[in-house]
Scaffold this motif. Structure first.
Motif, PDB file in Angstrom:
ATOM      1  N   SER A  63       0.858  -1.183   0.000  1.00 45.00           N
ATOM      2  CA  SER A  63       0.000   0.000   0.000  1.00 45.00           C
ATOM      3  C   SER A  63       0.889   1.225   0.000  1.00 45.00           C
ATOM      4  O   SER A  63       1.987   1.206   0.551  1.00 45.00           O
ATOM      5  CB  SER A  63      -0.875   0.025   1.256  1.00 45.00           C
ATOM      6  OG  SER A  63      -1.624  -1.152   1.372  1.00 45.00           O
ATOM      7  N   GLY A  64       0.403   2.308  -0.572  1.00 44.47           N
ATOM      8  CA  GLY A  64       1.188   3.529  -0.583  1.00 44.47           C
ATOM      9  C   GLY A  64       0.313   4.747  -0.419  1.00 44.47           C
ATOM     10  O   GLY A  64      -0.882   4.714  -0.669  1.00 44.47           O
ATOM     11  N   THR A  65       0.926   5.820   0.022  1.00 43.55           N
ATOM     12  CA  THR A  65       0.245   7.092   0.149  1.00 43.55           C
ATOM     13  C   THR A  65       1.282   8.194   0.022  1.00 43.55           C
ATOM     14  O   THR A  65       2.487   7.937  -0.002  1.00 43.55           O
ATOM     15  CB  THR A  65      -0.526   7.198   1.481  1.00 43.55           C
ATOM     16  OG1 THR A  65      -1.318   8.378   1.461  1.00 43.55           O
ATOM     17  CG2 THR A  65       0.420   7.251   2.668  1.00 43.55           C
ATOM     18  N   HIS A  66       0.831   9.409  -0.026  1.00 44.78           N
ATOM     19  CA  HIS A  66       1.731  10.548  -0.105  1.00 44.78           C
ATOM     20  C   HIS A  66       2.484  10.711   1.218  1.00 44.78           C
ATOM     21  O   HIS A  66       1.958  10.416   2.295  1.00 44.78           O
ATOM     22  CB  HIS A  66       0.928  11.824  -0.422  1.00 44.78           C
ATOM     23  CG  HIS A  66       1.806  12.989  -0.751  1.00 44.78           C
ATOM     24  ND1 HIS A  66       2.342  13.813   0.209  1.00 44.78           N
ATOM     25  CD2 HIS A  66       2.245  13.453  -1.943  1.00 44.78           C
ATOM     26  CE1 HIS A  66       3.070  14.738  -0.373  1.00 44.78           C
ATOM     27  NE2 HIS A  66       3.027  14.547  -1.688  1.00 44.78           N
ATOM     28  N   LEU A  67       3.695  11.177   1.126  1.00 45.63           N
ATOM     29  CA  LEU A  67       4.535  11.385   2.299  1.00 45.63           C
ATOM     30  C   LEU A  67       3.856  12.237   3.362  1.00 45.63           C
ATOM     31  O   LEU A  67       3.991  11.991   4.564  1.00 45.63           O
ATOM     32  CB  LEU A  67       5.849  12.045   1.862  1.00 45.63           C
ATOM     33  CG  LEU A  67       6.848  12.408   2.949  1.00 45.63           C
ATOM     34  CD1 LEU A  67       7.379  11.144   3.613  1.00 45.63           C
ATOM     35  CD2 LEU A  67       7.996  13.206   2.361  1.00 45.63           C
ATOM     36  N   ASN A  68       3.084  13.232   2.944  1.00 43.03           N
ATOM     37  CA  ASN A  68       2.440  14.141   3.897  1.00 43.03           C
ATOM     38  C   ASN A  68       1.062  13.678   4.351  1.00 43.03           C
ATOM     39  O   ASN A  68       0.419  14.360   5.150  1.00 43.03           O
ATOM     40  CB  ASN A  68       2.324  15.533   3.286  1.00 43.03           C
ATOM     41  CG  ASN A  68       3.678  16.146   3.012  1.00 43.03           C
ATOM     42  OD1 ASN A  68       4.654  15.838   3.690  1.00 43.03           O
ATOM     43  ND2 ASN A  68       3.756  16.983   2.013  1.00 43.03           N
ATOM     44  N   ASN A  69       0.580  12.557   3.870  1.00 44.97           N
ATOM     45  CA  ASN A  69      -0.745  12.065   4.251  1.00 44.97           C
ATOM     46  C   ASN A  69      -0.624  11.256   5.542  1.00 44.97           C
ATOM     47  O   ASN A  69      -0.643  10.029   5.547  1.00 44.97           O
ATOM     48  CB  ASN A  69      -1.360  11.233   3.126  1.00 44.97           C
ATOM     49  CG  ASN A  69      -2.810  10.936   3.366  1.00 44.97           C
ATOM     50  OD1 ASN A  69      -3.310  11.055   4.482  1.00 44.97           O
ATOM     51  ND2 ASN A  69      -3.502  10.536   2.316  1.00 44.97           N
ATOM     52  N   LEU A  70      -0.523  11.972   6.640  1.00 47.87           N
ATOM     53  CA  LEU A  70      -0.318  11.331   7.933  1.00 47.87           C
ATOM     54  C   LEU A  70      -1.535  10.536   8.376  1.00 47.87           C
ATOM     55  O   LEU A  70      -1.401   9.517   9.057  1.00 47.87           O
ATOM     56  CB  LEU A  70       0.056  12.381   8.976  1.00 47.87           C
ATOM     57  CG  LEU A  70       1.326  13.192   8.648  1.00 47.87           C
ATOM     58  CD1 LEU A  70       1.605  14.211   9.746  1.00 47.87           C
ATOM     59  CD2 LEU A  70       2.514  12.278   8.437  1.00 47.87           C
ATOM     60  N   ALA A  71      -2.734  10.978   7.991  1.00 44.56           N
ATOM     61  CA  ALA A  71      -3.946  10.244   8.361  1.00 44.56           C
ATOM     62  C   ALA A  71      -3.948   8.856   7.730  1.00 44.56           C
ATOM     63  O   ALA A  71      -4.285   7.868   8.389  1.00 44.56           O
ATOM     64  CB  ALA A  71      -5.185  11.030   7.949  1.00 44.56           C
ATOM     65  N   ALA A  72      -3.577   8.776   6.458  1.00 48.08           N
ATOM     66  CA  ALA A  72      -3.527   7.477   5.789  1.00 48.08           C
ATOM     67  C   ALA A  72      -2.440   6.604   6.415  1.00 48.08           C
ATOM     68  O   ALA A  72      -2.648   5.409   6.620  1.00 48.08           O
ATOM     69  CB  ALA A  72      -3.274   7.653   4.298  1.00 48.08           C
ATOM     70  N   GLN A  73      -1.305   7.188   6.733  1.00 51.71           N
ATOM     71  CA  GLN A  73      -0.238   6.421   7.356  1.00 51.71           C
ATOM     72  C   GLN A  73      -0.688   5.860   8.702  1.00 51.71           C
ATOM     73  O   GLN A  73      -0.412   4.699   9.035  1.00 51.71           O
ATOM     74  CB  GLN A  73       1.009   7.288   7.525  1.00 51.71           C
ATOM     75  CG  GLN A  73       1.645   7.661   6.197  1.00 51.71           C
ATOM     76  CD  GLN A  73       2.802   8.618   6.366  1.00 51.71           C
ATOM     77  OE1 GLN A  73       3.622   8.454   7.257  1.00 51.71           O
ATOM     78  NE2 GLN A  73       2.868   9.610   5.505  1.00 51.71           N
ATOM     79  N   ALA A  74      -1.404   6.673   9.487  1.00 49.56           N
ATOM     80  CA  ALA A  74      -1.914   6.212  10.783  1.00 49.56           C
ATOM     81  C   ALA A  74      -2.930   5.087  10.585  1.00 49.56           C
ATOM     82  O   ALA A  74      -2.937   4.107  11.341  1.00 49.56           O
ATOM     83  CB  ALA A  74      -2.532   7.382  11.546  1.00 49.56           C
ATOM     84  N   ALA A  75      -3.774   5.213   9.558  1.00 49.98           N
ATOM     85  CA  ALA A  75      -4.757   4.159   9.277  1.00 49.98           C
ATOM     86  C   ALA A  75      -4.058   2.865   8.880  1.00 49.98           C
ATOM     87  O   ALA A  75      -4.443   1.778   9.336  1.00 49.98           O
ATOM     88  CB  ALA A  75      -5.712   4.610   8.172  1.00 49.98           C
ATOM     89  N   PHE A  76      -3.024   2.959   8.066  1.00 46.82           N
ATOM     90  CA  PHE A  76      -2.272   1.768   7.675  1.00 46.82           C
ATOM     91  C   PHE A  76      -1.695   1.076   8.910  1.00 46.82           C
ATOM     92  O   PHE A  76      -1.786  -0.141   9.050  1.00 46.82           O
ATOM     93  CB  PHE A  76      -1.121   2.135   6.727  1.00 46.82           C
ATOM     94  CG  PHE A  76      -1.547   2.544   5.341  1.00 46.82           C
ATOM     95  CD1 PHE A  76      -2.847   2.404   4.887  1.00 46.82           C
ATOM     96  CD2 PHE A  76      -0.617   3.087   4.474  1.00 46.82           C
ATOM     97  CE1 PHE A  76      -3.216   2.778   3.609  1.00 46.82           C
ATOM     98  CE2 PHE A  76      -0.970   3.464   3.186  1.00 46.82           C
ATOM     99  CZ  PHE A  76      -2.274   3.302   2.757  1.00 46.82           C
ATOM    100  N   GLU A  77      -1.097   1.844   9.783  1.00 42.31           N
ATOM    101  CA  GLU A  77      -0.489   1.263  10.980  1.00 42.31           C
ATOM    102  C   GLU A  77      -1.549   0.666  11.913  1.00 42.31           C
ATOM    103  O   GLU A  77      -1.317  -0.359  12.544  1.00 42.31           O
ATOM    104  CB  GLU A  77       0.364   2.305  11.681  1.00 42.31           C
ATOM    105  CG  GLU A  77       1.604   2.650  10.855  1.00 42.31           C
ATOM    106  CD  GLU A  77       2.432   3.791  11.421  1.00 42.31           C
ATOM    107  OE1 GLU A  77       2.181   4.207  12.573  1.00 42.31           O
ATOM    108  OE2 GLU A  77       3.326   4.260  10.697  1.00 42.31           O
TER     109      GLU A  77
END
Length: 101
Positions: A63-77
């Protein structure tokens, strides 16, 4: 603010008048839509995961997202995905946003 008319033309709205409570209602609708979009993305990921496990020969989902998309990164984790890669790009052409390398 601009609205699109039935003829497809943009119509400028100089003023938007809201009755008491309408702004709060619009804010709740926007929050509900964002919540629904998050739910759908999560449901789609879990459906993909279940299908991959059922198939048996898939060992990972990337899965990938933009570097600045912290919400998506938190959801992934939160879904127990692990951060494994950092990717860089080197654009060879104009990206369409007026910025070139």
């Amino acid at each position: 603010m601009v609205a699109i008319g039935e003829d497809g033309e943009a119509n400028r709205l100089d003023h938007l008048r809201l009755r008491p409570g309408e702004l709060e209602h619009l804010a709740r609708l926007r929050a509900a839509r964002a919540s629904m979009e998050r739910y759908l993305r999560t449901a789609l990921f879990y459906a993909l995961r279940d299908k991959a496990q059922e198939q048996g020969n898939i060992f990972s989902i990337l899965s990938g997202t933009h570097l600045n998309n912290l919400a998506a990164q938190a959801a992934f984790e939160a879904q127990r995905r692990t951060k494994e890669y950092i990717m860089y790009s080197y654009p060879l052409k104009d990206r369409g946003d007026g910025k070139s390398h």
